[in-house]
Design an enzyme around this catalytic site. Structure first.
Site, PDB file in Angstrom:
ATOM      1  N   ASP A  14      -7.816 -10.519   6.259  1.00 53.06           N
ATOM      2  CA  ASP A  14      -8.153  -9.188   5.752  1.00 53.06           C
ATOM      3  C   ASP A  14      -9.636  -9.151   5.391  1.00 53.06           C
ATOM      4  O   ASP A  14     -10.224 -10.176   5.056  1.00 53.06           O
ATOM      5  CB  ASP A  14      -7.280  -8.915   4.515  1.00 53.06           C
ATOM      6  CG  ASP A  14      -7.583  -7.599   3.850  1.00 53.06           C
ATOM      7  OD1 ASP A  14      -7.891  -6.612   4.556  1.00 53.06           O
ATOM      8  OD2 ASP A  14      -7.517  -7.538   2.607  1.00 53.06           O
ATOM      9  N   ASP A  16     -11.319  -6.352   3.127  1.00 57.40           N
ATOM     10  CA  ASP A  16     -11.547  -5.896   1.755  1.00 57.40           C
ATOM     11  C   ASP A  16     -10.731  -6.716   0.767  1.00 57.40           C
ATOM     12  O   ASP A  16      -9.516  -6.779   0.849  1.00 57.40           O
ATOM     13  CB  ASP A  16     -11.190  -4.412   1.621  1.00 57.40           C
ATOM     14  CG  ASP A  16     -11.974  -3.545   2.595  1.00 57.40           C
ATOM     15  OD1 ASP A  16     -13.115  -3.919   2.924  1.00 57.40           O
ATOM     16  OD2 ASP A  16     -11.442  -2.510   3.026  1.00 57.40           O
TER      17      ASP A  16
END
Length: 185
Positions: A14, A16
């Site tokens: 991922d 963020d």
């Protein structure tokens, strides 16, 4: 005839909250906007959308031009991803469709901070349940709970009270975890 190489383990990472430090960025934006100091300890276990006295702040910031482009790196992430790429196929997976302004900014951010990652290894999507890698490193349960491979929870303030996935607190722990999975030469 070509050699049959063993399939490499695949890892989705991922952006963020795992590579990009959204938490400190939210705090910086909030303090600049209000002049109010935020203690990071006060954010422990609080969902991002409820973390600040102004409950509309986070939603406003993620819709602000430049927010995603100016995110700081999480310590150790860039070097760890480079290291992982030596033995694993690494993909960046971001649910960028929720915030349409973020698409181009996230692409620019990756080009600046992770120029060694091919565009073929970047997946911008709406729902990460479509990701079919062996592992997913993410800070949000909504992405990990429905992942078909092995979910790995990256520690963030908002998930401090979560106990249902294997937790990795930082990039050093991620490298240690995958060290044992490296192919034997």
């Amino acid at each position: 005839m070509g050699e049959n190489k063993p399939r490499r383990i695949t890892i989705a990472v991922d952006m963020d909250g795992v590579l990009a430090d959204t938490e400190s960025h939210f705090i910086q934006y909030y303090e600049a906007e209000t002049g109010e100091k935020i203690n990071r300890k006060d954010l422990l276990g609080v969902p991002e959308s409820f973390a600040f006295p102004d409950k509309t702040a986070v939603r406003r910031y993620v819709h602000t031009p430049g927010f995603f482009r100016s995110l700081p790196l999480i310590a150790g992430g860039r070097d760890a991803v480079k290291t992982l790429m030596e033995d694993f196929d690494v993909y960046i997976a971001s649910a960028a469709m929720e915030f349409p302004l973020s698409l181009y900014e996230k692409k620019q951010w990756l080009e600046e901070h992770f120029p060694f990652i091919s565009w073929k290894n970047i997946v911008f999507c709406g729902d990460k349940s479509i990701i079919k890698t062996d592992y997913l490193i993410d800070d949000h349960l909504k992405n990990l709970d429905h992942f078909s491979g092995t979910p790995l929870l990256f520690t963030a303030s908002h998930n401090a009270n979560v106990h249902q996935h294997h937790r990795l607190n930082n990039w050093g722990e991620i490298l240690e975890y995958f060290q044992r999975l490296k192919p034997k030469v």
